[in-house]
Design a protein around this motif. Structure first.
Motif, PDB file in Angstrom:
ATOM      1  N   SER A 111       1.296  -1.185  -0.218  1.00 38.89           N
ATOM      2  CA  SER A 111       0.223  -0.120   0.110  1.00 38.89           C
ATOM      3  C   SER A 111       0.547   1.533   0.269  1.00 38.89           C
ATOM      4  N   VAL A 112       1.014   1.784  -0.879  1.00 38.53           N
ATOM      5  CA  VAL A 112       1.342   2.676  -1.004  1.00 38.53           C
ATOM      6  C   VAL A 112       0.733   4.666  -0.416  1.00 38.53           C
ATOM      7  N   LYS A 113       0.739   5.180   0.312  1.00 33.32           N
ATOM      8  CA  LYS A 113       0.669   6.314   1.396  1.00 33.32           C
ATOM      9  C   LYS A 113       1.696   7.563   0.908  1.00 33.32           C
ATOM     10  N   PHE A 114       1.575   8.755   1.247  1.00 29.82           N
ATOM     11  CA  PHE A 114       2.492   9.576   1.583  1.00 29.82           C
ATOM     12  C   PHE A 114       3.079   9.634   2.843  1.00 29.82           C
ATOM     13  N   PRO A 115       4.049   9.520   2.269  1.00 32.69           N
ATOM     14  CA  PRO A 115       4.928  10.559   1.319  1.00 32.69           C
ATOM     15  C   PRO A 115       5.095   9.534   0.548  1.00 32.69           C
ATOM     16  N   PHE A 116       5.302   8.141   0.547  1.00 31.22           N
ATOM     17  CA  PHE A 116       5.808   7.684  -0.355  1.00 31.22           C
ATOM     18  C   PHE A 116       4.836   7.896  -1.299  1.00 31.22           C
ATOM     19  N   GLY A 117       5.656   7.501  -2.892  1.00 36.11           N
ATOM     20  CA  GLY A 117       4.760   7.771  -3.727  1.00 36.11           C
ATOM     21  C   GLY A 117       5.516   7.011  -5.228  1.00 36.11           C
ATOM     22  N   THR A 118       4.650   6.542  -6.253  1.00 36.74           N
ATOM     23  CA  THR A 118       4.866   6.077  -7.712  1.00 36.74           C
ATOM     24  C   THR A 118       5.802   6.507  -9.012  1.00 36.74           C
ATOM     25  N   GLY A 119       5.570   7.406  -8.726  1.00 34.01           N
ATOM     26  CA  GLY A 119       6.022   8.286  -9.698  1.00 34.01           C
ATOM     27  C   GLY A 119       6.243   9.932 -10.112  1.00 34.01           C
ATOM     28  N   VAL A 120       6.769  10.345 -10.500  1.00 36.33           N
ATOM     29  CA  VAL A 120       6.604  11.695 -10.992  1.00 36.33           C
ATOM     30  C   VAL A 120       5.500  12.693 -10.048  1.00 36.33           C
ATOM     31  N   GLY A 121       5.500  13.946  -9.884  1.00 32.17           N
ATOM     32  CA  GLY A 121       4.150  14.086  -8.825  1.00 32.17           C
ATOM     33  C   GLY A 121       3.202  13.078  -8.146  1.00 32.17           C
ATOM     34  N   CYS A 122       3.716  11.849  -7.812  1.00 39.86           N
ATOM     35  CA  CYS A 122       3.207  11.182  -6.612  1.00 39.86           C
ATOM     36  C   CYS A 122       4.242  11.173  -5.247  1.00 39.86           C
ATOM     37  N   GLY A 123       2.762  11.493  -4.047  1.00 36.77           N
ATOM     38  CA  GLY A 123       3.060  11.622  -2.498  1.00 36.77           C
ATOM     39  C   GLY A 123       4.163  12.586  -2.975  1.00 36.77           C
ATOM     40  N   SER A 124       5.414  13.117  -1.901  1.00 35.29           N
ATOM     41  CA  SER A 124       6.415  13.933  -1.084  1.00 35.29           C
ATOM     42  C   SER A 124       7.485  14.230  -1.924  1.00 35.29           C
ATOM     43  N   PRO A 125       7.471  15.321  -3.275  1.00 39.35           N
ATOM     44  CA  PRO A 125       8.399  15.747  -3.839  1.00 39.35           C
ATOM     45  C   PRO A 125      10.523  15.291  -3.117  1.00 39.35           C
ATOM     46  N   ARG A 126      10.222  15.510  -2.034  1.00 47.08           N
ATOM     47  CA  ARG A 126      11.722  14.554  -1.185  1.00 47.08           C
ATOM     48  C   ARG A 126      11.498  13.479  -1.357  1.00 47.08           C
ATOM     49  N   PHE A 127      10.614  12.741  -1.175  1.00 50.32           N
ATOM     50  CA  PHE A 127      10.936  11.527  -1.707  1.00 50.32           C
ATOM     51  C   PHE A 127      11.122  11.109  -3.002  1.00 50.32           C
ATOM     52  N   GLN A 128      11.057  10.857  -3.942  1.00 45.92           N
ATOM     53  CA  GLN A 128      10.162  11.493  -5.619  1.00 45.92           C
ATOM     54  C   GLN A 128      11.419  10.670  -6.179  1.00 45.92           C
ATOM     55  N   PRO A 129      12.670  11.696  -5.577  1.00 43.89           N
ATOM     56  CA  PRO A 129      14.096  11.256  -6.533  1.00 43.89           C
ATOM     57  C   PRO A 129      14.457  10.034  -6.124  1.00 43.89           C
ATOM     58  N   TYR A 130      14.110   9.101  -5.363  1.00 43.63           N
ATOM     59  CA  TYR A 130      14.529   7.902  -4.172  1.00 43.63           C
ATOM     60  C   TYR A 130      13.796   6.884  -4.094  1.00 43.63           C
ATOM     61  N   ILE A 131      12.530   7.009  -5.161  1.00 43.35           N
ATOM     62  CA  ILE A 131      10.977   6.374  -4.601  1.00 43.35           C
ATOM     63  C   ILE A 131      10.414   5.543  -5.933  1.00 43.35           C
ATOM     64  N   SER A 132      10.918   4.550  -6.364  1.00 43.61           N
ATOM     65  CA  SER A 132       9.921   4.726  -7.224  1.00 43.61           C
ATOM     66  C   SER A 132       9.056   3.523  -7.537  1.00 43.61           C
ATOM     67  N   CYS A 133       8.177   2.930  -8.655  1.00 42.38           N
ATOM     68  CA  CYS A 133       7.471   2.186  -9.082  1.00 42.38           C
ATOM     69  C   CYS A 133       7.815   0.825  -9.829  1.00 42.38           C
ATOM     70  N   SER A 134       8.428   0.045 -10.570  1.00 39.85           N
ATOM     71  CA  SER A 134       8.353   0.120 -11.687  1.00 39.85           C
ATOM     72  C   SER A 134       8.372  -1.657 -11.960  1.00 39.85           C
ATOM     73  N   GLN A 135       8.112  -2.077 -13.127  1.00 43.96           N
ATOM     74  CA  GLN A 135       8.479  -3.675 -13.460  1.00 43.96           C
ATOM     75  C   GLN A 135       9.488  -4.263 -12.654  1.00 43.96           C
ATOM     76  N   SER A 136       8.945  -5.204 -12.103  1.00 43.67           N
ATOM     77  CA  SER A 136       9.932  -6.330 -11.489  1.00 43.67           C
ATOM     78  C   SER A 136      10.508  -7.682 -12.841  1.00 43.67           C
ATOM     79  N   SER A 137      10.703  -8.408 -12.850  1.00 41.27           N
ATOM     80  CA  SER A 137      11.881  -9.624 -13.485  1.00 41.27           C
ATOM     81  C   SER A 137      10.825 -10.284 -13.498  1.00 41.27           C
ATOM     82  N   ASP A 138       9.625 -10.698 -12.647  1.00 41.01           N
ATOM     83  CA  ASP A 138       8.472 -11.797 -12.858  1.00 41.01           C
ATOM     84  C   ASP A 138       7.266 -10.863 -13.682  1.00 41.01           C
ATOM     85  N   GLY A 139       7.491  -9.446 -13.414  1.00 34.70           N
ATOM     86  CA  GLY A 139       6.389  -9.088 -14.831  1.00 34.70           C
ATOM     87  C   GLY A 139       5.761  -7.920 -13.820  1.00 34.70           C
ATOM     88  N   GLY A 140       5.665  -8.554 -12.139  1.00 36.07           N
ATOM     89  CA  GLY A 140       4.662  -7.879 -11.725  1.00 36.07           C
ATOM     90  C   GLY A 140       6.070  -6.516 -11.267  1.00 36.07           C
TER      91      GLY A 140
END
Length: 307
Positions: free
Chosen positions: A37-66
């Protein structure tokens, strides 16, 4: 005349739709990534969550496709396996960290000093180290009261992957607790001349059974000025309406990111035309000039058509 108006409005619709698809390079913010579950201050991409977290936190596709929520630092990319919003903490599992069933040489682990994260209460077990580390290091970094953890983890057959014999001497193991990063923000295994590390978060009810320990690296995070400025109330209102907390660059002002990329300054109970763009992809002035130019072409064609 009616056919002409339909022709014009149809082309306007196509232009606006094309702009939306072309400019919305960042997907609308999501409240989940994989099983988390992704809630503030975490985010899944640019413009999401806190701008302080965005350069370091992202949601990406893993090797198993998820999907996988990731922490990015100058030393690597680490899957985030759990988040405690109440404790302002999260856990990562570095791909090359050792545990009882799998051991391999590990690169340095680190954080960027500019990030809002700090090392949490993990115990690092340094493996295949020179004996001098446990006896002559100055200042000493090994906790002798926890040497039983070395004795336990050295019963794991996987130690042979580090070039150690079965049941190696424990003077080549060091429990670094409480751990800290050096001036580069790293656990510098190369400088310590250790081959690998295991990070233990809890022993549970099995202090002598390393197959049942909980492995992972714990980090804490801090709230900044942007995060504290009424964000609890704003995010609660946004979340309650089905939105996700985010921000609008370049001013990084608060936005509530709603379904299909709609943004508002409060909640998702109403939309406005100005808010149909995802938080990181509002049309530029050049794009709007392109729309106006095309409408001018349509107008000239209209003038030349018989009524």
């Amino acid at each position: 005349m009616e056919q002409l108006l339909c022709f014009i409005f149809f082309h306007i619709f196509i232009i606006v739709l094309a702009l939306q698809l072309a400019l919305a390079s960042d997907p609308a913010c999501r409240d989940t990534c994989g099983s988390l579950s992704v809630k503030f201050p975490f985010g899944t991409g640019v413009g999401c969550g806190s701008p302080r977290f965005q350069p370091y936190i992202s949601c990406s596709q893993s090797s198993d496709g998820g999907d996988q929520l990731l922490l990015r630092t100058h030393t690597g990319v680490y899957p985030i396996t759990s988040i405690s919003y109440e404790a302002a903490a999260f856990t990562v599992t570095p791909p090359l960290m050792s545990n009882c069933t799998s051991m391999q040489p590990s690169p340095n682990l680190g954080l960027d000093w500019a990030s809002p994260f700090q090392l949490g209460p993990s115990a690092f077990i340094l493996l295949s180290c020179p004996p001098s580390l446990t006896s002559k290091a100055s200042p000493p970094i090994c906790d002798p009261s926890l040497s039983h953890l070395c004795a336990s983890i050295y019963t794991c057959p996987a130690v042979v992957s580090l070039g150690l014999p079965l049941f190696p001497p424990t003077n080549s193991c060091c429990v670094y607790s409480p751990a800290n990063f050096n001036t580069k923000g790293e656990l510098d295994l190369h400088a310590l001349k250790c081959a690998a590390y295991a990070s233990v978060m809890t022993l549970g009810d099995y202090p002598t059974d390393p197959t049942r320990w909980e492995y992972g690296v714990a980090f804490k995070y801090t709230q900044g000025k942007f995060d504290n400025y009424g964000m609890d109330t704003k995010c609660y209102t946004c979340d309650s309406s089905g939105g996700v907390c985010g921000y609008a660059p370049p001013s990084n002002s608060f936005v509530c990111v709603c379904g299909n990329g709609f943004n508002t300054s409060s909640n998702c109970n109403g939309y406005s035309f100005a808010g149909i763009w995802s938080s990181g992809s509002r049309p530029t002035r050049k794009a709007w000039w392109g729309v106006l130019a095309w409408l001018g072409v349509l107008a000239s064609l209209t003038i030349g058509m018989p009524t």
